[in-house]
Design a protein around this motif. Structure first.
Motif, PDB file in Angstrom:
ATOM      1  N   THR A 197       0.847  -1.194   0.000  1.00 58.93           N
ATOM      2  CA  THR A 197       0.000   0.000   0.000  1.00 58.93           C
ATOM      3  C   THR A 197       0.881   1.241   0.000  1.00 58.93           C
ATOM      4  O   THR A 197       2.100   1.154   0.187  1.00 58.93           O
ATOM      5  N   GLU A 198       0.267   2.393  -0.156  1.00 53.05           N
ATOM      6  CA  GLU A 198       1.001   3.652  -0.096  1.00 53.05           C
ATOM      7  C   GLU A 198       1.550   3.869   1.316  1.00 53.05           C
ATOM      8  O   GLU A 198       0.956   3.397   2.297  1.00 53.05           O
ATOM      9  N   PRO A 199       2.677   4.586   1.453  1.00 53.49           N
ATOM     10  CA  PRO A 199       3.303   4.772   2.767  1.00 53.49           C
ATOM     11  C   PRO A 199       2.360   5.302   3.845  1.00 53.49           C
ATOM     12  O   PRO A 199       2.314   4.770   4.960  1.00 53.49           O
ATOM     13  N   ALA A 200       1.597   6.354   3.526  1.00 53.32           N
ATOM     14  CA  ALA A 200       0.704   6.934   4.533  1.00 53.32           C
ATOM     15  C   ALA A 200      -0.371   5.934   4.946  1.00 53.32           C
ATOM     16  O   ALA A 200      -0.728   5.828   6.126  1.00 53.32           O
ATOM     17  N   GLN A 201      -0.878   5.172   3.984  1.00 59.06           N
ATOM     18  CA  GLN A 201      -1.904   4.180   4.284  1.00 59.06           C
ATOM     19  C   GLN A 201      -1.323   3.048   5.131  1.00 59.06           C
ATOM     20  O   GLN A 201      -1.986   2.534   6.043  1.00 59.06           O
ATOM     21  N   TYR A 202      -0.086   2.672   4.831  1.00 57.69           N
ATOM     22  CA  TYR A 202       0.560   1.600   5.602  1.00 57.69           C
ATOM     23  C   TYR A 202       0.720   2.021   7.060  1.00 57.69           C
ATOM     24  O   TYR A 202       0.422   1.251   7.980  1.00 57.69           O
ATOM     25  N   LEU A 203       1.182   3.250   7.272  1.00 56.77           N
ATOM     26  CA  LEU A 203       1.364   3.749   8.636  1.00 56.77           C
ATOM     27  C   LEU A 203       0.027   3.846   9.362  1.00 56.77           C
ATOM     28  O   LEU A 203      -0.088   3.472  10.534  1.00 56.77           O
ATOM     29  N   ARG A 204      -0.985   4.315   8.664  1.00 52.94           N
ATOM     30  CA  ARG A 204      -2.308   4.446   9.276  1.00 52.94           C
ATOM     31  C   ARG A 204      -2.864   3.072   9.658  1.00 52.94           C
ATOM     32  O   ARG A 204      -3.408   2.883  10.754  1.00 52.94           O
ATOM     33  N   ALA A 205      -2.707   2.092   8.775  1.00 47.46           N
ATOM     34  CA  ALA A 205      -3.211   0.746   9.056  1.00 47.46           C
ATOM     35  C   ALA A 205      -2.472   0.121  10.238  1.00 47.46           C
ATOM     36  O   ALA A 205      -3.078  -0.540  11.090  1.00 47.46           O
ATOM     37  N   PHE A 206      -1.160   0.338  10.290  1.00 45.87           N
ATOM     38  CA  PHE A 206      -0.376  -0.182  11.413  1.00 45.87           C
ATOM     39  C   PHE A 206      -0.872   0.421  12.726  1.00 45.87           C
ATOM     40  O   PHE A 206      -1.079  -0.288  13.720  1.00 45.87           O
ATOM     41  N   THR A 207      -1.067   1.729  12.727  1.00 47.60           N
ATOM     42  CA  THR A 207      -1.504   2.427  13.943  1.00 47.60           C
ATOM     43  C   THR A 207      -2.873   1.941  14.393  1.00 47.60           C
ATOM     44  O   THR A 207      -3.107   1.702  15.583  1.00 47.60           O
ATOM     45  N   GLU A 208      -3.786   1.744  13.446  1.00 49.38           N
ATOM     46  CA  GLU A 208      -5.135   1.296  13.790  1.00 49.38           C
ATOM     47  C   GLU A 208      -5.141  -0.152  14.281  1.00 49.38           C
ATOM     48  O   GLU A 208      -5.821  -0.491  15.250  1.00 49.38           O
ATOM     49  N   GLN A 209      -4.360  -1.001  13.615  1.00 48.23           N
ATOM     50  CA  GLN A 209      -4.348  -2.416  13.984  1.00 48.23           C
ATOM     51  C   GLN A 209      -3.809  -2.632  15.390  1.00 48.23           C
ATOM     52  O   GLN A 209      -4.314  -3.459  16.149  1.00 48.23           O
ATOM     53  N   HIS A 210      -2.776  -1.883  15.752  1.00 49.88           N
ATOM     54  CA  HIS A 210      -2.110  -2.103  17.037  1.00 49.88           C
ATOM     55  C   HIS A 210      -2.496  -1.074  18.095  1.00 49.88           C
ATOM     56  O   HIS A 210      -1.992  -1.136  19.221  1.00 49.88           O
ATOM     57  N   ALA A 211      -3.396  -0.143  17.733  1.00 51.98           N
ATOM     58  CA  ALA A 211      -3.805   0.916  18.665  1.00 51.98           C
ATOM     59  C   ALA A 211      -2.580   1.603  19.264  1.00 51.98           C
ATOM     60  O   ALA A 211      -2.505   1.864  20.470  1.00 51.98           O
ATOM     61  N   PHE A 212      -1.629   1.882  18.403  1.00 51.27           N
ATOM     62  CA  PHE A 212      -0.357   2.449  18.851  1.00 51.27           C
ATOM     63  C   PHE A 212       0.263   3.221  17.695  1.00 51.27           C
ATOM     64  O   PHE A 212       0.369   2.702  16.576  1.00 51.27           O
ATOM     65  N   ASP A 213       0.663   4.458  17.960  1.00 48.36           N
ATOM     66  CA  ASP A 213       1.311   5.276  16.944  1.00 48.36           C
ATOM     67  C   ASP A 213       2.819   5.058  17.024  1.00 48.36           C
ATOM     68  O   ASP A 213       3.452   5.473  18.004  1.00 48.36           O
ATOM     69  N   PRO A 214       3.423   4.412  16.039  1.00 51.51           N
ATOM     70  CA  PRO A 214       4.861   4.127  16.114  1.00 51.51           C
ATOM     71  C   PRO A 214       5.723   5.383  16.145  1.00 51.51           C
ATOM     72  O   PRO A 214       6.860   5.336  16.611  1.00 51.51           O
ATOM     73  N   THR A 215       5.188   6.514  15.679  1.00 56.33           N
ATOM     74  CA  THR A 215       5.989   7.741  15.716  1.00 56.33           C
ATOM     75  C   THR A 215       6.128   8.284  17.134  1.00 56.33           C
ATOM     76  O   THR A 215       6.916   9.200  17.375  1.00 56.33           O
ATOM     77  N   SER A 216       5.369   7.715  18.080  1.00 58.91           N
ATOM     78  CA  SER A 216       5.500   8.138  19.479  1.00 58.91           C
ATOM     79  C   SER A 216       6.656   7.433  20.177  1.00 58.91           C
ATOM     80  O   SER A 216       6.997   7.764  21.311  1.00 58.91           O
TER      81      SER A 216
END
Length: 235
Positions: A197-216
């Protein structure tokens, strides 16, 4: 007043569908031809305790104090029989943690005897490693669930890290984009495949799936590409 507990434990992968395969363990035990794989602390006394019908004149160890294979196998069979009964009894409970289903049974360390199930679990540690693995048990569940400690089931995060480490570490040279393809394939065994997927979509999906923002996370944030955008961009 307080008391301490002695706990017997055994673990299997939590995603294992089949119950422990005791018959497979028995067959593997019969095929064992290296007596050093047994881990008796006191072979003579422990084997006699496990085989109470043995006549006292029977020698169960050799001149060097090593167990005689035939008697070690008989003792191992007795351990498996007791273990099968223990795991089916109401003396045994289980919990799921860190990818393992852990069977346990306990008894007070003073003022009372351990349960028969706890004894059976402690005795299981005397069996050869291949016998435990054949039944589906993993001896050292303090380590992350992975191929390297006996997990035959689904690929885990640790397996993928090991695969990438081996794939890169055993090649004399890396070939850039080609390496990224197989690394992405390996990661795809436990995550959405990078590049799907596109980078922004990949990051958004990761954050939603794990209920965690990796940029934090200071550690993870250094691997998040600027192409994925910031939180504000994604909002």
């Amino acid at each position: 007043m307080s008391s301490s507990m002695l706990i017997g434990t055994l673990a299997v992968p939590a995603d294992r569908i089949e119950p422990p395969d005791f018959d497979h363990g028995r067959r593997t035990l019969e095929e064992t031809d290296d007596v050093s794989q047994f881990t008796f602390d006191d072979p003579d006394n422990e084997i006699r305790d496990l085989l109470p019908d043995l006549h006292h004149t029977v020698e169960v160890t050799d001149d060097h104090g090593q167990p005689i294979l035939a008697y070690a196998q008989q003792a191992g069979a007795a351990i498996i029989d007791s273990l099968e009964e223990a795991l089916a009894s109401n003396q045994t409970s289980f919990l799921v943690v860190a990818g393992y289903e852990i069977y346990f049974s306990a008894g007070r360390s003073w003022g009372g005897a351990p349960t028969d199930a706890a004894d059976a679990m402690w005795d299981a540690d005397k069996l050869p490693e291949p016998v435990l693995l054949a039944m589906g048990f993993i001896r050292d569940y303090s380590k992350p669930l992975a191929r390297k400690n006996g997990n035959p089931g689904h690929v885990t995060d640790t397996d993928v890290v090991d695969a990438i480490a081996l794939g890169l570490g055993t090649q004399p040279q890396w070939s850039g984009a080609d390496e990224l393809q197989w690394i992405a394939d390996a990661v795809g065994a436990v995550r959405e495949r990078p590049g799907s997927t596109e980078p922004a979509q990949y990051l958004r999906a990761f954050t939603e799936q794990h209920a965690f923002d990796p940029t934090s996370s200071d550690f993870l944030a250094q691997y998040v590409s600027h192409d994925a955008g910031t939180d504000n961009d994604r909002e």
